[in-house]
Design a protein around this motif. Structure first.
Motif, short mmCIF file in Angstrom:
data_model
loop_
_atom_site.label_atom_id
_atom_site.label_comp_id
_atom_site.label_asym_id
_atom_site.label_seq_id
_atom_site.Cartn_x
_atom_site.Cartn_y
_atom_site.Cartn_z
N LEU A 145 48.93 28.83 36.92
CA LEU A 145 47.68 28.58 37.62
C LEU A 145 47.18 27.16 37.41
N THR A 153 47.25 31.20 46.34
CA THR A 153 46.95 32.55 46.84
C THR A 153 48.17 33.46 46.71
N ILE A 163 48.54 34.48 43.09
CA ILE A 163 47.54 35.49 42.70
C ILE A 163 47.90 36.85 43.28
N ASN A 164 48.36 36.87 44.53
CA ASN A 164 48.76 38.15 45.15
C ASN A 164 49.95 38.77 44.41
N HIS A 170 48.77 40.24 41.19
CA HIS A 170 48.05 41.48 41.46
C HIS A 170 49.02 42.62 41.73
#
Length: 450
Positions: A240, A277, A280-281, A284
């Motif tokens: 990140l 993004t 992060i997806n 998740h």
């Protein structure tokens, strides 16, 4: 009461009961055997005496010779087999009673019929009298009592030794059994406090040894889990940090007026945001998969049709990279699957090959039926990966530090997500060296031929 004291009391009680039972059984058996032996011995002596008296009666013509000299009975009794001076001194022969043929007493003490035995005295085939003698219980004297006393003292010492041995053995057994339990208790306390590196040493081959090995394995798993969790957080922070740092630098450059705000610059920022993004997806999805919360909707679908559709959508991308795409897909391959997740699986695999296969290389994709499973093989050309990297390709955030990582496209989560999807479908996935020079991904999924 602790388990050691409980085991000590249990073992001690058990040994004491067994010792008392064995001692009592031995004592009663000894008494019965002694009484039987004495009775049988006296009966045999009296029977031999009766035989001598029968011969003397025939020679002397009656019992008058004993009536004149009763001391002859003592000599005859010794002649019948009594060689024990102590028994002579006791005068066991004095308990004998001589009866005539009509069972009238000739001489000797009178004994109650209830406690006496009769041995006939025969002269030829004629019964000329009877010898009677009392049971051992009726004539037991002080010498017998002293003998029984010695046996009782022996039994007392044997009982004392048995109690001491019971105490010692009970304590040793309780200590032997409780020691590994206490060690396990202390070790689990260390694990509870987070000390996962400690291990227990044991040479036992029983259930406690097995339990110790299992606790050691648990500690090893916890230690590995802790290290993996630390690496996981560290890797996430690292992954990140890069796009965020780029965005921060670019925005500061705009704010300071170093870089003008242009469409190309905005497009570059959009690329960084898209990469962030995507990361992060992926995180998740992987968190949901690891927790068992990634949703699946299974249907009877044609894997071959879905595979052909996904491959067609990537042909142009592979063509732009000058990568040859070879496929061998059957007409029909029906399996229970979630089409959305299987498409995600195929997308991750094809994107991985597209990123890491050198320009001018080859990607071979085939789907075949083996046994009760469908086997999907993806083989790409160079560059490959080292041997030690193959089993780690499906780890979280793992990327090979080699030529396959020459581009910065991806955080190393795609294959980890692929593994979770395949396992949710009841299949397996593994990585091997490809004959083309790159990596071969082998996937097996349960399904029918038609």
């Amino acid at each position: 009461m602790g388990i050691r004291n409980k085991l000590f009391v249990i073992f001690l009680s058990t040994f004491l009961v067994l010792t008392l039972a064995a001692s009592g059984f031995y004592y009663l058996s000894f008494l019965r055997s002694l009484e039987t032996y004495l009775d049988e011995r006296q009966q045999a002596q009296v029977e031999r005496l009766a035989d001598h008296l029968g011969l003397l009666y025939q020679q002397r013509g009656g019992w008058q010779f004993l009536m004149d000299d009763p001391r002859q009975l003592k000599r005859l009794y010794r002649l019948a087999g009594d060689r024990d001076e102590d028994r002579d001194s006791r005068g066991d022969h004095r308990h004998l009673q001589l009866l005539d043929a009509q069972k009238q007493r000739l001489f000797g003490p009178t004994a109650p019929r209830k406690f006496r035995s009769e041995i006939p005295v025969r002269s030829g085939n004629t019964t000329v009298g009877y010898l009677t003698y009392p049971d051992q219980e009726a004539i037991r004297d002080k010498l017998d009592q002293r003998f029984m006393g010695r046996q009782l003292r022996f039994m007392g010492w044997m009982l004392f030794v048995g109690v001491v041995l019971s105490l010692l053995v009970s304590w040793l057994l309780a200590r032997h059994l409780v020691a590994p339990i206490l060690a396990l208790s202390n070790h689990t306390r260390d694990l509870q406090e987070g000390h996962y590196s400690a291990r227990l040493e044991t040479r036992r081959r029983d259930e406690l040894g097995t339990l110790t090995e299992q606790v050691n394995q648990l500690a090893q798993r916890l230690d590995q889990g802790q290290q993996a969790r630390q690496r996981w957080f560290s890797d996430i922070a690292h992954e990140l940090r890069t796009p965020v740092a780029i965005l921060q630098g670019e925005l500061e450059a705009i704010s300071d007026g170093i870089r003008p705000l242009s469409p190309e610059f905005i497009k570059s920022l959009e690329g960084e945001v898209a990469q962030l993004t995507h990361l992060i997806n992926d995180l998740h999805d992987l968190a949901l998969a690891d927790g068992g919360n990634l949703r699946y909707r299974f249907h009877r679908e044609d894997l071959a049709d879905l595979l052909g559709e996904v491959v067609d959508s990537y042909r142009n991308s592979f063509s732009q990279q000058s990568i040859s795409l070879e496929t061998r897909i059957p007409d029909l391959a029906v399996i229970d699957m979630d089409p959305v997740r299987i498409r995600q699986l195929l997308d991750n695999l094809l994107q991985n090959s597209l990123k890491y296969t050198a320009s001018g290389g080859t990607l071979s994709l085939s789907l075949t039926h083996t046994g009760d499973n469908w086997e999907l093989l993806l083989e790409d050309s160079a560059p490959g990966v080292p041997d030690e990297a193959l089993p780690r390709l499906f780890d979280h955030l793992y990327r090979v530090e080699s030529s396959r990582n020459r581009r910065t496209g991806g955080a190393g989560l795609g294959l980890a997500i692929c593994q979770r999807i395949v396992e949710a479908h009841g299949g397996t996935i593994g990585a091997e060296h490809s004959p083309l020079g790159g990596v071969r991904i082998r996937i097996t999924l349960p399904g029918e031929t038609s």
